[in-house]
Design an enzyme around this catalytic site. Structure first.
Site, PDB file in Angstrom:
ATOM      1  CG  ASP A   1      -3.139  -4.708   6.372  1.00 48.38           C
ATOM      2  OD1 ASP A   1      -2.136  -5.101   5.739  1.00 48.38           O
ATOM      3  OD2 ASP A   1      -3.667  -3.599   6.151  1.00 48.38           O
TER       4      ASP A   1
ATOM      5  N   GLY B   1      -0.386  -5.351   0.362  1.00 47.05           N
ATOM      6  CA  GLY B   1      -1.617  -5.115  -0.391  1.00 47.05           C
ATOM      7  C   GLY B   1      -1.752  -5.978  -1.620  1.00 47.05           C
TER       8      GLY B   1
ATOM      9  N   GLY C   1       0.824  -1.202   0.000  1.00 45.93           N
ATOM     10  CA  GLY C   1       0.000   0.000   0.000  1.00 45.93           C
ATOM     11  C   GLY C   1       0.857   1.251   0.000  1.00 45.93           C
TER      12      GLY C   1
ATOM     13  CD  GLU D   1       2.289  -6.605   5.862  1.00 49.85           C
ATOM     14  OE1 GLU D   1       1.726  -6.505   4.767  1.00 49.85           O
ATOM     15  OE2 GLU D   1       2.775  -7.690   6.264  1.00 49.85           O
TER      16      GLU D   1
END
Length: 351
Positions: free
Chosen positions: A144, A113, A65, A136
């Site tokens: 996520d 992402g 992202g 992450e």
């Protein structure tokens, strides 16, 4: 300005091509919205029988992202970051529940992402250029985009290993873990996409025709040790077991010691709760709670500074030690949001 996502119908398929090569197709809020709009239109269009998700250029599928934006927003009021997570997670859920076959081409870098775009797809194509990771914990974020759902459902404890260490794996390991369904050489992707566009009812047969064996998975040599260590009941116990293990295990321990202690414990709890989630939407609601809070915490802002901005790769985590990350801190990060701030799936428009 060129489109950052190119949605179009080719033959009998809808095709989403990520087109932000200068940023390795890292997702923005607008890119997620464009994908959602196209998918919503194709869901009930009888002329569209399947969906392809790929990227322009050769460097990578999707590196994640827009991390800089998230950090800048997190340092302020966090509103723009929360909007991004809200829209991105709705896209993840739309992909997960999509009624038509989706084929994701994980050609090159597939991280963060990019995993959120590919993991929900029925068919996930790796190539010799694929590098998969959920990195992450190295920037104080957490795995996520559905990581809490997909990772604990991988064989053994591979998912927790990926989540905590941020390990990068190639095509053979992606197939071994079930993260990819097929392996196709990158030079043959254009003809495969063309054949699928013309004959989407034959996707499985076409993928079988183009599939080539990537060779043995390197991870196989370490599975017993991995599953034993990462099957323990706390991050501290995992670290102790790795310290007492093989050279490979000790390398995993060294990797863990570079990560945010807060994020390691967040990810450990996240995957345990995700494994027990009743459905994908419940998992995404949980991940949104975590994201809404973590994006404004010290470790994320410091991680982005150290890895993305200053590139000194020397983050100063706070808390600095695993034993100082208490249950009260985790409880605050995981607590439900007020009803008017909580995440929810995209409502289906009545026909």
């Amino acid at each position: 300005m060129s489109e950052t996502v190119i949605p179009r119908v080719e033959g009998r398929v809808g095709r989403l091509t990520l087109n932000r090569p200068e940023a390795l197709h890292a997702l923005t809020t607008q890119m997620c919205s464009t994908c959602t709009t196209a998918l919503t239109a194709w869901r009930d269009d009888p002329a569209v029988e399947a969906v392809l998700i790929d990227h322009s250029g050769a460097r990578g599928f999707c590196a994640g992202g827009d991390i800089r934006m998230l950090a800048e927003s997190g340092a302020a009021d966090g509103a723009e970051a929360r909007e991004f997570f809200f829209i991105e997670y709705r896209l993840n859920h739309l992909l997960f529940t999509f009624p038509k076959p989706i084929v994701a081409f994980m050609d090159g870098v597939t991280m963060g992402g990019g995993v959120g775009l590919s993991a929900p797809a029925r068919f996930r194509i790796a190539t010799e250029r694929t590098t998969f990771a959920m990195p992450e914990t190295g920037i104080g974020l957490f795995p996520d985009v559905g990581g809490g759902w997909f990772l604990p459902r991988l064989p053994g404890r591979i998912g927790l290993w990926l989540a905590l260490t941020g390990a990068r794996i190639k095509a053979a390991d992606c197939l071994h873990a079930g993260l990819a369904t097929h392996h196709v050489t990158s030079e043959r992707l254009p003809e495969l996409k063309a054949e699928i566009s013309e004959n989407p009812s034959d996707i499985e047969a076409l993928l079988a025709k183009y599939h080539v064996d990537p060779g043995p998975a390197p991870l196989l040599a370490h599975r017993a040790e991995l599953d034993a260590a990462f099957g323990l009941g706390s991050v501290e116990a995992i670290l102790a077991a790795l310290d007492a293990g093989s050279n490979w295990a000790q390398a995993q321990a060294a990797a863990l010691r570079t990560k945010s202690p807060q994020t390691l414990k967040v990810a450990f709890r996240q995957l345990a709760l995700g494994a027990a989630a009743p459905d994908f939407a419940a998992n995404m609601e949980l991940e949104y709670r975590i994201g809404a809070r973590v994006v404004q915490r010290h470790d994320f802002l410091e991680g982005v500074r150290a890895v993305i901005v200053d590139k000194d790769n020397a983050p100063k985590w706070n808390p600095a030690r695993l034993e100082d990350v208490g249950e009260d801190l985790l409880d605050a990060i995981f607590a439900p949001l007020p009803a008017d701030q909580a995440w929810s799936p995209l409502e289906r428009t009545p026909q």
